[in-house]
Design an enzyme around this catalytic site. Structure first.
Site, PDB file in Angstrom:
ATOM      1  N   HIS A  77      -1.653  18.872  -0.847  1.00  0.00           N
ATOM      2  CA  HIS A  77      -1.026  19.823   0.083  1.00  0.00           C
ATOM      3  C   HIS A  77      -2.036  20.242   1.159  1.00  0.00           C
ATOM      4  O   HIS A  77      -1.720  20.251   2.359  1.00  0.00           O
ATOM      5  CB  HIS A  77      -0.528  21.045  -0.704  1.00  0.00           C
ATOM      6  CG  HIS A  77       0.018  22.139   0.154  1.00  0.00           C
ATOM      7  ND1 HIS A  77       1.367  22.251   0.423  1.00  0.00           N
ATOM      8  CD2 HIS A  77      -0.598  23.169   0.792  1.00  0.00           C
ATOM      9  CE1 HIS A  77       1.554  23.316   1.202  1.00  0.00           C
ATOM     10  NE2 HIS A  77       0.372  23.888   1.434  1.00  0.00           N
ATOM     11  N   GLU A  78      -3.253  20.563   0.745  1.00  0.00           N
ATOM     12  CA  GLU A  78      -4.279  20.983   1.705  1.00  0.00           C
ATOM     13  C   GLU A  78      -4.708  19.823   2.601  1.00  0.00           C
ATOM     14  O   GLU A  78      -5.011  20.029   3.779  1.00  0.00           O
ATOM     15  CB  GLU A  78      -5.474  21.612   0.987  1.00  0.00           C
ATOM     16  CG  GLU A  78      -5.131  22.864   0.189  1.00  0.00           C
ATOM     17  CD  GLU A  78      -4.368  23.924   0.968  1.00  0.00           C
ATOM     18  OE1 GLU A  78      -4.582  24.066   2.191  1.00  0.00           O
ATOM     19  OE2 GLU A  78      -3.543  24.629   0.346  1.00  0.00           O
ATOM     20  N   HIS A  81      -2.415  19.785   5.426  1.00  0.00           N
ATOM     21  CA  HIS A  81      -2.845  20.672   6.513  1.00  0.00           C
ATOM     22  C   HIS A  81      -3.963  20.024   7.331  1.00  0.00           C
ATOM     23  O   HIS A  81      -3.977  20.127   8.560  1.00  0.00           O
ATOM     24  CB  HIS A  81      -3.318  22.024   5.966  1.00  0.00           C
ATOM     25  CG  HIS A  81      -2.214  22.876   5.447  1.00  0.00           C
ATOM     26  ND1 HIS A  81      -1.114  23.224   6.206  1.00  0.00           N
ATOM     27  CD2 HIS A  81      -2.048  23.470   4.239  1.00  0.00           C
ATOM     28  CE1 HIS A  81      -0.311  23.995   5.490  1.00  0.00           C
ATOM     29  NE2 HIS A  81      -0.850  24.150   4.283  1.00  0.00           N
TER      30      HIS A  81
END
Length: 177
Positions: A77-78, A81
């Site tokens: 998920h990071e 980003h």
């Protein structure tokens, strides 16, 4: 709705490009290759966040997350980003941008799904997974069960399985468990 499909397609293509380039879908290996530091910290109720500090990117992970599959999900998920939003400073966003913040979190979730469970893997394993339920798929692919559910929700996996009607049952089970 068409715009959302376009964004999801773009994210799917970006994740596939990254898997091909690094020859892995392992988020820890990708972070290592990029020189992104992964640190466990006391984050309270936050699972993780991406930080840029002194010319380095750092992924902070909540120290209370012990399950390796959940750690992979948070790191993926990071990384979403990093690849999709690294020029944004989330900490400077005001409360008036809550809807936008929700949108970028959904995009990072979509990226995590496409990184950890790419269509290519589903296609290769299709004959072996046709009768598996949500939990069995998570065990089979050694991924967080939330990824299986999110993959169905955030991507075009339904389209993939609709082409091969036999496999639609896999994700019908997810919706009812």
């Amino acid at each position: 709705m068409e715009r959302i499909k376009g964004i999801n397609r773009r994210i799917k293509e970006e994740a596939a490009r990254i898997v091909d380039f690094y020859n892995t879908n392992d988020p820890v290996a990708i972070a290592e290759y990029l020189g992104i530091l992964v640190l466990k910290s006391d984050l309270g109720n936050v699972s993780g966040f991406l930080q840029y500090y002194s010319n380095y990117y750092i992924i902070h992970i909540n120290e209370n997350i012990e399950d390796e599959r959940a750690l992979d999900r948070v790191i993926a998920h990071e990384l979403g980003h990093y690849f999709l939003h690294k020029n944004l400073n989330i900490f400077k966003m005001s409360l008036s941008t809550i809807a936008f913040t929700g949108k970028i979190e959904q995009e990072a979730d979509t990226f995590a799904c496409e990184l950890l469970l790419p269509d290519k893997i589903l296609e290769e394993e299709a004959i072996y997974i046709e009768n598996m339920n949500h939990k069995e798929l998570a065990v089979y692919f050694n991924i967080d069960p939330n990824i299986v559910g999110l993959k169905y929700y955030h991507s075009t996996i339904a389209h993939f399985f609709d082409k091969q009607r036999t496999y639609v049952r896999i994700f019908e089970v997810i919706l009812w468990q």
